[in-house]
Design an enzyme around this catalytic site. Sequence first.
Site, mmCIF file in Angstrom:
data_model
loop_
_atom_site.group_PDB
_atom_site.id
_atom_site.type_symbol
_atom_site.label_atom_id
_atom_site.label_comp_id
_atom_site.label_asym_id
_atom_site.label_seq_id
_atom_site.Cartn_x
_atom_site.Cartn_y
_atom_site.Cartn_z
ATOM 1 C CE LYS A 197 -0.361 0.357 5.006
ATOM 2 N NZ LYS A 197 -1.253 0.540 6.158
ATOM 3 C CB ILE A 246 -9.009 -4.130 3.000
ATOM 4 C CG1 ILE A 246 -9.446 -5.241 3.952
ATOM 5 C CG2 ILE A 246 -8.860 -2.799 3.717
ATOM 6 C CD1 ILE A 246 -10.806 -5.079 4.535
ATOM 7 C CE LYS A 281 -2.568 6.882 -0.772
ATOM 8 N NZ LYS A 281 -3.446 7.021 0.390
ATOM 9 C CE LYS A 289 -6.156 -2.484 -2.277
ATOM 10 N NZ LYS A 289 -6.139 -3.776 -1.565
ATOM 11 N N GLY A 331 -1.949 5.994 12.519
ATOM 12 C CA GLY A 331 -1.097 5.032 13.211
ATOM 13 C C GLY A 331 -0.706 3.826 12.394
ATOM 14 C CB SER A 355 3.078 0.288 8.521
ATOM 15 O OG SER A 355 2.253 -0.232 7.505
ATOM 16 C CD GLU A 374 2.440 12.526 -1.728
ATOM 17 O OE1 GLU A 374 2.155 12.241 -0.556
ATOM 18 O OE2 GLU A 374 3.506 13.089 -2.057
#
Length: 634
Positions: free
Chosen positions: A369, A407, A411, A423, A452, A454, A551
């Site tokens: 991800k 899940i 994005k 995805k 929180g 990663s 991004e």
Amino acid sequence: MLDFLLNAPRSTKRIITLAFDVFAIPLAIYGALALRHGELIVNVNYALISVMISTTLITAAIFIKLGLYRAVVRFMASKAFSTLALGITLSALVLASSSFISQANLPRSSIIIYWFTAFTLLGLPRLFIRNLVSQLNNAHKESVLVYGAGNQGIALINALTNSELYRPIAFLDDDYKKQKTIIQSLKVHNPSEAQALAAHFGATKVLLALGNTSTAKRKQLIENLADTKLEILTTPAVQDIISGKAKIEEVKEVEIEDLLGRDCVSPNKALLSQNIKDKVVLVTGAGGSIGSELCRQIITQQPKKLILLELNEFSLYNIEQELSQYCTHHQQCHTEIISILGSVQKQNRLETIFSTFNVQTIYHAAAYKHVPMVEHNVVEGVRNNVFGTWYCAEAAIKAGVERFVLISTDKAVRPTNVMGASKRLAELVLQALAERQSDTLFCMVRFGNVLGSSGSVVPLFRKQIKDGGPITVTHPDIIRYFMTIPEASQLVIQAGAMGKGGDVFVLDMGEPVKIVNLAQKMIRLSGLTEKSDANPNGDISIEFSGLRPGEKLYEELLIGDNVEGSDHPRIMTANETHLSWPETHNLLNRLDKACHDFKVEDVINLLLEAPAAFKQQGNNPDWVFNQTIKNGAK
């Protein structure tokens, strides 16, 4: 001398205290008689001496029995002084009895006077030492303000009494009924006085003791305090203190959820348990941020078996140990936990696992991800995210799995990077499979960033602040949606329960957050100031590093406007275009060949060809591909 007494062994201190009491008790008897007769000189005879000796020895034995010499003088509280009063009362009775037996004929009123002289001579030195040591210790403690004069605030003050770190100087509370009152010897002030109090007492921190205050209220209070230039710390939740998970004095940094979060909507218990209770549930990527939280939520719904599928051995071990401990401490937990090392890219292995354990519900959280990482490793990103999902889904169909929940991510909406495109293609695969068959129900849940996890900016910013800065933000205008991991995981489970086949669920992520504003708030919460052109003497600067490969400035949750509500106020369904299975299968075969031949440009072109609205930004950043080009140019 004082240092010797403070640092002496406990046995030495007890001997000194006992010796003092043995000296003070006869003196208290003499003082009582002097007060009774109104004369400084009292006639001391043999009978009086025997009364003094017997009373002293028996009183010392009583004090030992009551445990007065086990109490640490510097920490003596009201209970210890009440025990002392009881001991002196018994001592007075001993004095009266010994006086009668030895016929010393002490006046009866002198027995009452003795109680007061003994309490004065025995109690005041203890109180003096306690206050003296307290002042000496407080001189080395950091002065702090406590926000919240309720039960948790009082418990915090009591805990900090013996703390080696903090000295509370005042309460802050927005309840006007409590303001100007005295609680636990501390005055309650209006929060608007925080800056003035801090300047007067030299405080640098505010400890939050807000109890069960709602998230919205906590957010408002913290934002109001953020401008005080005080570091804001919080105390553990009441339920964690009661359960023994935490201690009241274990203060920590304010969780960013308190500043960004909203009050969670209470989960629908029926939806949470519908596909879990008494069923065999499997989570792929069980050791990841989302996967592990899904496991925590799932095990509370009492599945028959919970199968953890994870490629990383250490991550699998950690979540297995945590879940096992949960079951050990909760008698109602009878779930069998099965840990399996494996990759979602091996279909035969997946089929064997699903069929062997008769898996009924799958939550597919295994994915790469991290946007820049996938941009630099295109083939592996596509292999894991697209083909891992396909193989897992095909294995689920063959094994007769009832429900498969993917899940996904925001994005995947009009992606500008390979991760998002992969995805979205994974979503298209499940939508096509949902039309191809009806035995296994497929649905997917799409949401934004979770706090929180990663790779999240929050722990990165926190580390940069501790290191003295600067904080690096990619762009001054970049914004993101945020949600807590527990809330996201609960919504995933509930959305999966509402699926009818091929559904794309979208979570209400609340208001988007400007990342530079987040960085500024985290600086203020740390009691520091931003270093800028307007404030060159600030503590932490913010630097803009530029957008990373792939991004976007902002993320979306919907491709189109065709969205409907659901039975849950935070979950919506999106109706979006997709391919038929033959078209999808053809695309997957071509993509498989491109990945096998490591033709990175062909892989990207196929992602652009798919109805994923993928718009590539800049040149291909794949490390191996670009190095191959360089090697060929030499």
